[in-house]
Motif scaffolding. Structure first.
Motif, PDB file in Angstrom:
ATOM      1  N   ILE A 158     -44.381   2.687  11.011  1.00 30.58           N
ATOM      2  CA  ILE A 158     -44.443   3.057   9.588  1.00 30.58           C
ATOM      3  C   ILE A 158     -45.702   3.877   9.320  1.00 30.58           C
ATOM      4  O   ILE A 158     -46.811   3.488   9.671  1.00 30.58           O
ATOM      5  CB  ILE A 158     -44.433   1.802   8.690  1.00 30.58           C
ATOM      6  N   ARG A 159     -45.516   5.045   8.729  1.00 36.10           N
ATOM      7  CA  ARG A 159     -46.639   5.891   8.339  1.00 36.10           C
ATOM      8  C   ARG A 159     -46.515   6.301   6.874  1.00 36.10           C
ATOM      9  O   ARG A 159     -47.345   5.983   6.053  1.00 36.10           O
ATOM     10  CB  ARG A 159     -46.709   7.135   9.236  1.00 36.10           C
ATOM     11  N   LYS A 160     -45.419   6.992   6.563  1.00 37.50           N
ATOM     12  CA  LYS A 160     -45.174   7.425   5.191  1.00 37.50           C
ATOM     13  C   LYS A 160     -43.814   6.899   4.752  1.00 37.50           C
ATOM     14  O   LYS A 160     -42.844   6.973   5.501  1.00 37.50           O
ATOM     15  CB  LYS A 160     -45.198   8.955   5.089  1.00 37.50           C
ATOM     16  N   THR A 161     -43.750   6.372   3.529  1.00 36.26           N
ATOM     17  CA  THR A 161     -42.478   5.913   2.976  1.00 36.26           C
ATOM     18  C   THR A 161     -42.289   6.502   1.584  1.00 36.26           C
ATOM     19  O   THR A 161     -43.254   6.895   0.922  1.00 36.26           O
ATOM     20  CB  THR A 161     -42.409   4.382   2.887  1.00 36.26           C
ATOM     21  N   ASN A 162     -41.049   6.566   1.158  1.00 31.48           N
ATOM     22  CA  ASN A 162     -40.751   7.012  -0.206  1.00 31.48           C
ATOM     23  C   ASN A 162     -40.912   5.847  -1.176  1.00 31.48           C
ATOM     24  O   ASN A 162     -40.822   4.677  -0.777  1.00 31.48           O
ATOM     25  CB  ASN A 162     -39.321   7.552  -0.275  1.00 31.48           C
ATOM     26  N   PRO A 163     -41.137   6.137  -2.449  1.00 32.11           N
ATOM     27  CA  PRO A 163     -41.237   5.054  -3.441  1.00 32.11           C
ATOM     28  C   PRO A 163     -39.989   4.184  -3.442  1.00 32.11           C
ATOM     29  O   PRO A 163     -38.865   4.672  -3.435  1.00 32.11           O
ATOM     30  CB  PRO A 163     -41.384   5.819  -4.772  1.00 32.11           C
ATOM     31  N   HIS A 164     -40.190   2.871  -3.434  1.00 29.31           N
ATOM     32  CA  HIS A 164     -39.061   1.940  -3.401  1.00 29.31           C
ATOM     33  C   HIS A 164     -39.452   0.603  -4.010  1.00 29.31           C
ATOM     34  O   HIS A 164     -40.623   0.280  -4.164  1.00 29.31           O
ATOM     35  CB  HIS A 164     -38.566   1.736  -1.966  1.00 29.31           C
ATOM     36  N   LYS A 165     -38.422  -0.174  -4.354  1.00 26.26           N
ATOM     37  CA  LYS A 165     -38.580  -1.555  -4.796  1.00 26.26           C
ATOM     38  C   LYS A 165     -37.993  -2.468  -3.737  1.00 26.26           C
ATOM     39  O   LYS A 165     -37.342  -2.020  -2.792  1.00 26.26           O
ATOM     40  CB  LYS A 165     -37.832  -1.795  -6.116  1.00 26.26           C
ATOM     41  N   HIS A 166     -38.199  -3.770  -3.934  1.00 28.59           N
ATOM     42  CA  HIS A 166     -37.609  -4.762  -3.044  1.00 28.59           C
ATOM     43  C   HIS A 166     -36.480  -5.496  -3.747  1.00 28.59           C
ATOM     44  O   HIS A 166     -36.512  -5.670  -4.966  1.00 28.59           O
ATOM     45  CB  HIS A 166     -38.671  -5.762  -2.588  1.00 28.59           C
ATOM     46  N   ASN A 167     -35.521  -5.912  -2.968  1.00 24.65           N
ATOM     47  CA  ASN A 167     -34.334  -6.559  -3.520  1.00 24.65           C
ATOM     48  C   ASN A 167     -34.545  -8.063  -3.660  1.00 24.65           C
ATOM     49  O   ASN A 167     -34.227  -8.834  -2.763  1.00 24.65           O
ATOM     50  CB  ASN A 167     -33.117  -6.266  -2.638  1.00 24.65           C
TER      51      ASN A 167
ATOM     52  N   VAL B   9     -42.936  -0.807  -7.831  1.00 24.81           N
ATOM     53  CA  VAL B   9     -42.601   0.318  -6.960  1.00 24.81           C
ATOM     54  C   VAL B   9     -43.812   0.589  -6.071  1.00 24.81           C
ATOM     55  O   VAL B   9     -44.943   0.651  -6.562  1.00 24.81           O
ATOM     56  CB  VAL B   9     -42.267   1.573  -7.784  1.00 24.81           C
ATOM     57  N   HIS B  10     -43.579   0.747  -4.763  1.00 22.74           N
ATOM     58  CA  HIS B  10     -44.720   1.032  -3.878  1.00 22.74           C
ATOM     59  C   HIS B  10     -44.303   1.961  -2.741  1.00 22.74           C
ATOM     60  O   HIS B  10     -43.115   2.124  -2.454  1.00 22.74           O
ATOM     61  CB  HIS B  10     -45.329  -0.267  -3.339  1.00 22.74           C
ATOM     62  N   PHE B  11     -45.298   2.569  -2.117  1.00 19.67           N
ATOM     63  CA  PHE B  11     -45.046   3.393  -0.932  1.00 19.67           C
ATOM     64  C   PHE B  11     -46.347   3.559  -0.139  1.00 19.67           C
ATOM     65  O   PHE B  11     -47.445   3.348  -0.661  1.00 19.67           O
ATOM     66  CB  PHE B  11     -44.445   4.753  -1.301  1.00 19.67           C
ATOM     67  N   TRP B  12     -46.180   3.908   1.147  1.00 20.09           N
ATOM     68  CA  TRP B  12     -47.298   3.985   2.087  1.00 20.09           C
ATOM     69  C   TRP B  12     -47.622   5.432   2.467  1.00 20.09           C
ATOM     70  O   TRP B  12     -46.736   6.282   2.538  1.00 20.09           O
ATOM     71  CB  TRP B  12     -46.978   3.227   3.372  1.00 20.09           C
ATOM     72  N   ASP B  13     -48.912   5.667   2.770  1.00 18.03           N
ATOM     73  CA  ASP B  13     -49.358   6.895   3.427  1.00 18.03           C
ATOM     74  C   ASP B  13     -50.426   6.453   4.438  1.00 18.03           C
ATOM     75  O   ASP B  13     -51.623   6.481   4.162  1.00 18.03           O
ATOM     76  CB  ASP B  13     -49.923   7.876   2.407  1.00 18.03           C
TER      77      ASP B  13
END
Length: 265
Positions: A26-35, A72-76
């Protein structure tokens, strides 16, 4: 083009809790929520940034992030990460009779990020949780882990113990797909008067019930403005406002700008 918020589900339907190593790819992810689960992320190695709602956190390890299902969260991430992830469903707590575990989770559920000062044994507890299948043992390990995180993290001020009423009120507000801009609506659901709910909120959080409600509504409005293509009218409808003009005035009163201006920043 504006990106839609994706909804990720990383836990099996029948599972109540899942613990696994943080995926190093995991490096970069798009904005998302958890179910429908609460996520605890512990990083012992790695650098970069982690964005949660409108807050950007520099990753300074060892650190722990707590992400609620409505956020909402995402990684860089800029270097190889190492750590663990805990996925925890509400049903886990409902099945648990350990009130101390519930209290620890309550303390941490409204915190976003903690810097760990002394990480000794924390990795070992996570590793034990990865392979543990017994519910009772998992309860004990999780309680020990959370207690160590609290004891060994940068000091934070804990709020007054919440009554059942304020906890249930906040649970209702986390149901972001059915928010209502009405203290009376939530008071009715709690089977108390609006005045009583307001008094409890002021005693517990030094805020009125309408102020607490307003923060939740504005946070959800900002999420939809930033991460969806919904029109302002659609967002007003989603948030149960009687019309879009009232929503625009409401948003501007809190933010100082209109929803359209906020989206264009």
């Amino acid at each position: 083009m504006r990106k839609y918020i994706s909804l990720k589900n990383k836990i099996e339907k029948t599972a109540l809790v899942k613990v696994e190593p943080f995926k190093q790819q995991i490096r970069k992810t798009n904005p998302h929520k958890h179910n429908n689960y609460f996520e605890i992320i512990y990083l012992s190695e790695g650098t970069g940034f982690h964005t949660i709602d409108q807050s950007v956190f520099s990753i300074i390890t060892p650190t722990v992030f707590f992400i609620r299902k409505e956020q909402v969260h995402f990684w860089d991430i800029t270097s190889k990460p190492k750590g663990f992830v805990v996925l925890l469903k509400k049903e886990f707590l409902q099945a648990s009779l350990d009130y101390k575990l519930r209290d620890l989770l309550s303390q941490l559920s409204h915190i976003t990020c903690l810097k760990i000062n002394e990480p000794q044994n924390i990795d070992a507890l996570f590793q034990l949780l990865v392979s543990e299948k017994d519910f009772t043992v998992t309860e004990g390990l999780l309680k020990a882990l959370l207690a160590k995180i609290i004891a060994r993290s940068t000091p934070f001020s804990t709020s007054v113990n919440k009554s059942d009423t304020i906890t249930l009120f906040q649970d209702f507000l986390k149901q972001t797909d059915n928010l209502h801009n009405s203290v009376a609506y939530y008071a009715q659901r709690l089977q108390i008067s609006p005045q009583k709910l307001n008094a409890i909120c002021r005693k517990t959080h030094q805020q009125s019930a309408s102020e607490i409600l307003g923060e939740h509504i504005i946070d959800e409005a900002k999420r939809q403005l930033l991460y969806s293509d919904n029109s302002v009218s659609e967002i007003a409808y989603n948030l149960n406002f009687s019309d879009s003009s009232y929503f625009i005035k409401y948003f501007k009163r809190y933010m100082g700008i209109t929803p359209k201006a906020f989206r264009e920043i």
